[in-house]
Design a protein around this motif. Sequence first.
Motif, PDB file in Angstrom:
ATOM      1  N   SER A  13      -1.279   4.852  -8.679  1.00 43.59           N
ATOM      2  CA  SER A  13      -0.450   3.663  -7.952  1.00 43.59           C
ATOM      3  C   SER A  13       0.076   3.106  -8.655  1.00 43.59           C
ATOM      4  O   SER A  13      -0.491   2.732  -9.758  1.00 43.59           O
ATOM      5  CB  SER A  13      -0.707   2.654  -7.159  1.00 43.59           C
ATOM      6  OG  SER A  13      -2.061   3.896  -5.703  1.00 43.59           O
TER       7      SER A  13
ATOM      8  N   ASN B 217       0.770  -1.688  -0.152  1.00 41.84           N
ATOM      9  CA  ASN B 217      -0.411  -0.224  -0.117  1.00 41.84           C
ATOM     10  C   ASN B 217       1.152   1.305  -0.274  1.00 41.84           C
ATOM     11  O   ASN B 217       0.558   2.004  -0.980  1.00 41.84           O
ATOM     12  CB  ASN B 217      -0.433   0.336   1.355  1.00 41.84           C
ATOM     13  CG  ASN B 217      -1.997  -1.074   1.046  1.00 41.84           C
ATOM     14  OD1 ASN B 217      -2.377  -1.307  -0.168  1.00 41.84           O
ATOM     15  ND2 ASN B 217      -2.653  -1.278   1.707  1.00 41.84           N
TER      16      ASN B 217
ATOM     17  N   GLN C  13       3.759   1.260  -3.734  1.00 37.62           N
ATOM     18  CA  GLN C  13       2.231   1.292  -5.017  1.00 37.62           C
ATOM     19  C   GLN C  13       2.213   2.887  -4.546  1.00 37.62           C
ATOM     20  O   GLN C  13       2.629   3.722  -5.967  1.00 37.62           O
ATOM     21  CB  GLN C  13       1.159   0.791  -4.731  1.00 37.62           C
ATOM     22  CG  GLN C  13       1.938  -0.996  -4.723  1.00 37.62           C
ATOM     23  CD  GLN C  13      -0.094  -1.685  -5.249  1.00 37.62           C
ATOM     24  OE1 GLN C  13       0.011  -1.750  -4.127  1.00 37.62           O
ATOM     25  NE2 GLN C  13       0.609  -2.048  -6.235  1.00 37.62           N
ATOM     26  N   ARG C  14       1.367   3.715  -3.421  1.00 36.62           N
ATOM     27  CA  ARG C  14       0.747   5.129  -3.985  1.00 36.62           C
ATOM     28  C   ARG C  14       2.322   6.027  -3.407  1.00 36.62           C
ATOM     29  O   ARG C  14       2.157   7.137  -4.609  1.00 36.62           O
ATOM     30  CB  ARG C  14       0.134   5.422  -2.453  1.00 36.62           C
ATOM     31  CG  ARG C  14      -0.502   6.682  -2.746  1.00 36.62           C
ATOM     32  CD  ARG C  14      -1.486   6.939  -1.808  1.00 36.62           C
ATOM     33  NE  ARG C  14      -2.217   8.255  -2.370  1.00 36.62           N
ATOM     34  CZ  ARG C  14      -2.558   9.216  -3.153  1.00 36.62           C
ATOM     35  NH1 ARG C  14      -3.025   8.126  -4.003  1.00 36.62           N
ATOM     36  NH2 ARG C  14      -3.263  10.459  -3.018  1.00 36.62           N
TER      37      ARG C  14
ATOM     38  N   GLY D  89       3.601   6.249  -7.444  1.00 32.43           N
ATOM     39  CA  GLY D  89       3.165   6.992  -7.835  1.00 32.43           C
ATOM     40  C   GLY D  89       3.110   8.450  -8.285  1.00 32.43           C
ATOM     41  O   GLY D  89       3.134   9.016  -9.137  1.00 32.43           O
TER      42      GLY D  89
ATOM     43  N   GLU E 122       3.386  10.888   1.983  1.00 24.05           N
ATOM     44  CA  GLU E 122       3.329  11.520   0.580  1.00 24.05           C
ATOM     45  C   GLU E 122       3.959  12.712   0.388  1.00 24.05           C
ATOM     46  O   GLU E 122       4.043  12.815  -0.799  1.00 24.05           O
ATOM     47  CB  GLU E 122       1.482  11.633   0.387  1.00 24.05           C
ATOM     48  CG  GLU E 122       0.866  10.435   0.528  1.00 24.05           C
ATOM     49  CD  GLU E 122      -0.768  10.939   0.293  1.00 24.05           C
ATOM     50  OE1 GLU E 122      -1.327  10.500   0.076  1.00 24.05           O
ATOM     51  OE2 GLU E 122      -1.141  12.061   0.525  1.00 24.05           O
TER      52      GLU E 122
END
Length: 286
Positions: free
Chosen positions: A278, A107, A110-111, A114, A147
């Motif tokens: 992602s 999780n 992947q994000r 991206g 992020e």
Amino acid sequence: MQTPPYLTPEALDTFIRTALAEDIGDGDHSALSAIPAEAQNRAHLLIKDEGVLAGVALAHLIFRAVDADLRIEQRLEDGARVKHGDVAFIVEGRAQSILTAERLVLNCMQRMSGIATRTAYLNSLLAGTNAKLLDTRKTTPNFRLCEKWAVLIGGGVNHRYGLFDMIILKDNHVDYAGGIRQAIAASQSYLARTGRQLPIEVETRNLSEVQQVLDAGGVTRIMLDNMSPAQLREAVALVAGRYPLEASGGITEETIAEVAATGVDYISVGALTHSIRSLDMSLKAF
């Protein structure tokens, strides 16, 4: 990459601990029921997409938090350009532990990958200009640390982390305060009264408001919100280097190069974190 102030051991530990608690609850009953406790296995992180890798360093911490005896053979580092079929790392140890950590690792990676991929792409569109790409606070609650970190890995620049490390007087602040001059004066008074030293940025909606900021003075940066390239060029000429300028509002990959060419110092793009696809990857036993 210089370590940003929000990436403290305490912050990382809190994020990982709460994320694991959300996922595991009172136990990973799938792994506990199907896999013998003594079973030893391995898996690799397989890339199934193209882009910029992010979250490898975080994956190390997650695996360690689940089981300090897990061993990782790293093949690729954060910031690496990856393609389908690449292997980022191999993890070995207790099979139950690998399975318990798997989803949180994926999780996050992947994000984050991206975001790093999108950041790197938009950054490439700024080539030949002095503009720096900024993120915003338009982040996923409780996932901001990852992020913002991913933006850095992708070559962007972090804006303020939260409401506590910078004063930004946006349109609602200005309107509630009674105007730009009043909002700036109140903020300066607040900083003096509380003994804080924080930068002050003011959002402006037109050239008249830019002039009002110049007349008031005492700020760190001026934000130019939802202005056309022509207006941005006028603002750059009006400010004449007295304050750094940040363009913001609805900037896309189709418009970002033209915005950068106006001479602004920063371009903030909320979509770096709120509208991201992602990167596809999986943790596969082999």
